[in-house]
Write a protein that holds these residues in place. Structure first.
Motif, PDB file in Angstrom:
ATOM      1  N   ARG A   3       0.835  -1.205   0.000  1.00 25.95           N
ATOM      2  CA  ARG A   3       0.000   0.000   0.000  1.00 25.95           C
ATOM      3  C   ARG A   3       0.870   1.256   0.000  1.00 25.95           C
ATOM      4  O   ARG A   3       0.578   2.228  -0.708  1.00 25.95           O
ATOM      5  CB  ARG A   3      -0.918  -0.024   1.222  1.00 25.95           C
ATOM      6  N   LEU A   4       1.955   1.243   0.773  1.00 26.21           N
ATOM      7  CA  LEU A   4       2.884   2.365   0.809  1.00 26.21           C
ATOM      8  C   LEU A   4       3.526   2.559  -0.564  1.00 26.21           C
ATOM      9  O   LEU A   4       3.649   3.688  -1.055  1.00 26.21           O
ATOM     10  CB  LEU A   4       3.953   2.125   1.889  1.00 26.21           C
ATOM     11  N   GLU A   5       3.906   1.469  -1.187  1.00 25.56           N
ATOM     12  CA  GLU A   5       4.492   1.535  -2.523  1.00 25.56           C
ATOM     13  C   GLU A   5       3.494   2.118  -3.522  1.00 25.56           C
ATOM     14  O   GLU A   5       3.836   2.982  -4.332  1.00 25.56           O
ATOM     15  CB  GLU A   5       4.925   0.136  -2.964  1.00 25.56           C
ATOM     16  N   ASN A   6       2.244   1.656  -3.492  1.00 26.09           N
ATOM     17  CA  ASN A   6       1.208   2.176  -4.400  1.00 26.09           C
ATOM     18  C   ASN A   6       0.971   3.662  -4.181  1.00 26.09           C
ATOM     19  O   ASN A   6       0.836   4.422  -5.141  1.00 26.09           O
ATOM     20  CB  ASN A   6      -0.098   1.403  -4.213  1.00 26.09           C
ATOM     21  N   LEU A  11       1.756   9.233  -5.971  1.00 28.12           N
ATOM     22  CA  LEU A  11       2.313  10.562  -5.707  1.00 28.12           C
ATOM     23  C   LEU A  11       3.286  10.961  -6.820  1.00 28.12           C
ATOM     24  O   LEU A  11       3.218  12.084  -7.331  1.00 28.12           O
ATOM     25  CB  LEU A  11       3.013  10.593  -4.351  1.00 28.12           C
ATOM     26  N   LEU A  12       4.165  10.038  -7.188  1.00 26.46           N
ATOM     27  CA  LEU A  12       5.098  10.319  -8.284  1.00 26.46           C
ATOM     28  C   LEU A  12       4.350  10.623  -9.570  1.00 26.46           C
ATOM     29  O   LEU A  12       4.670  11.582 -10.282  1.00 26.46           O
ATOM     30  CB  LEU A  12       6.039   9.131  -8.502  1.00 26.46           C
ATOM     31  N   PHE A  13       3.350   9.800  -9.867  1.00 24.91           N
ATOM     32  CA  PHE A  13       2.589   9.992 -11.096  1.00 24.91           C
ATOM     33  C   PHE A  13       1.850  11.329 -11.078  1.00 24.91           C
ATOM     34  O   PHE A  13       1.798  12.037 -12.079  1.00 24.91           O
ATOM     35  CB  PHE A  13       1.617   8.824 -11.290  1.00 24.91           C
ATOM     36  N   SER A  14       1.276  11.682  -9.955  1.00 23.64           N
ATOM     37  CA  SER A  14       0.545  12.947  -9.834  1.00 23.64           C
ATOM     38  C   SER A  14       1.473  14.156  -9.876  1.00 23.64           C
ATOM     39  O   SER A  14       1.042  15.255 -10.238  1.00 23.64           O
ATOM     40  CB  SER A  14      -0.250  12.974  -8.530  1.00 23.64           C
ATOM     41  N   SER A  15       2.733  13.957  -9.547  1.00 24.03           N
ATOM     42  CA  SER A  15       3.666  15.088  -9.523  1.00 24.03           C
ATOM     43  C   SER A  15       3.896  15.684 -10.910  1.00 24.03           C
ATOM     44  O   SER A  15       4.393  16.793 -11.034  1.00 24.03           O
ATOM     45  CB  SER A  15       4.998  14.668  -8.906  1.00 24.03           C
ATOM     46  N   ARG A  16       3.488  14.957 -11.950  1.00 28.42           N
ATOM     47  CA  ARG A  16       3.629  15.506 -13.303  1.00 28.42           C
ATOM     48  C   ARG A  16       2.863  16.815 -13.454  1.00 28.42           C
ATOM     49  O   ARG A  16       3.204  17.654 -14.269  1.00 28.42           O
ATOM     50  CB  ARG A  16       3.180  14.479 -14.341  1.00 28.42           C
ATOM     51  N   TRP A  17       1.819  17.008 -12.640  1.00 30.58           N
ATOM     52  CA  TRP A  17       1.020  18.228 -12.713  1.00 30.58           C
ATOM     53  C   TRP A  17       1.785  19.454 -12.230  1.00 30.58           C
ATOM     54  O   TRP A  17       1.361  20.592 -12.450  1.00 30.58           O
ATOM     55  CB  TRP A  17      -0.285  18.061 -11.937  1.00 30.58           C
ATOM     56  N   LEU A  18       2.930  19.236 -11.599  1.00 33.28           N
ATOM     57  CA  LEU A  18       3.775  20.368 -11.212  1.00 33.28           C
ATOM     58  C   LEU A  18       4.332  21.082 -12.444  1.00 33.28           C
ATOM     59  O   LEU A  18       4.763  22.234 -12.360  1.00 33.28           O
ATOM     60  CB  LEU A  18       4.915  19.909 -10.304  1.00 33.28           C
ATOM     61  N   MET A  19       4.305  20.409 -13.587  1.00 31.46           N
ATOM     62  CA  MET A  19       4.762  21.024 -14.840  1.00 31.46           C
ATOM     63  C   MET A  19       3.720  21.966 -15.435  1.00 31.46           C
ATOM     64  O   MET A  19       4.061  22.832 -16.237  1.00 31.46           O
ATOM     65  CB  MET A  19       5.106  19.938 -15.865  1.00 31.46           C
ATOM     66  N   ALA A  20       2.460  21.825 -15.072  1.00 33.37           N
ATOM     67  CA  ALA A  20       1.397  22.655 -15.655  1.00 33.37           C
ATOM     68  C   ALA A  20       1.670  24.153 -15.491  1.00 33.37           C
ATOM     69  O   ALA A  20       1.529  24.909 -16.465  1.00 33.37           O
ATOM     70  CB  ALA A  20       0.041  22.265 -15.087  1.00 33.37           C
TER      71      ALA A  20
END
Length: 168
Positions: A3-6, A11-20
């Motif tokens: 669960r921690l890994e998921n 979180l890593l995948f969602s961090s792509r929105w920091l590029m917006a």
């Protein structure tokens, strides 16, 4: 532990929105360039009767330079956003959607970027040669050297990309 890994992966995948906001910043940069373009056009027309042919050519080359930079920003914004943040699904059927949109990968983006840099450098070099009387030989030599460096880098990068593409 799974669960921690998921959660971490989400979180890593969602961090792509920091590029917006970065892409929005490029939109603002285009506004700045548009203002600069307007200023250049205004200056060109204000001095149309008194400017020499060389001055007019330099003015027009400045406009072309700004247009190339703005085109480059559009390519970076669209392809970067689609490659790294989110697909623009609602726009796939839009009649004005550019043909290349959605088809430019990261490697293609780098090729277009270096090609645009070479074109912009070439225009700056041409403007310098139009104004050769006001520049030192050292300044011109540096400009030519930098342009040749960009050109060779672009050719070598395209060659490496092509050779790398054949391996896959």
């Amino acid at each position: 532990m799974k669960r921690l890994e998921n959660n971490f992966e989400h979180l890593l995948f969602s961090s792509r929105w920091l590029m917006a906001p970065v892409y929005f910043g490029l939109v603002l940069a285009m506004v700045v360039l548009l203002v600069k373009f307007g200023k250049e056009v205004w200056g060109l027309f204000a001095h149309i009767m008194t400017a020499t042919g060389g001055e007019l050519i330099i003015g027009v080359l400045s406009l072309v330079d700004i247009a190339l930079i703005m085109n480059l920003l559009i390519i970076i914004m669209f392809s970067g956003y689609e490659n790294f943040v989110s697909k623009m699904d609602d726009l796939h059927s839009h009649q004005d959607r550019p043909e290349w949109m959605g088809h430019i990968g990261f490697s293609d983006l780098k090729i277009k970027l270096i090609g645009s840099i070479v074109a912009i450098s070439g225009i700056e070099l041409l403007k310098a040669f139009m104004n050769v009387d006001n520049l030192s030989d050292r300044h011109l030599a540096w400009m030519v050297g930098i342009h040749i460096t960009f050109l060779c880098s672009g050719v070598l990068y395209a060659l490496m990309d092509r050779l790398g593409g054949k391996a896959h």
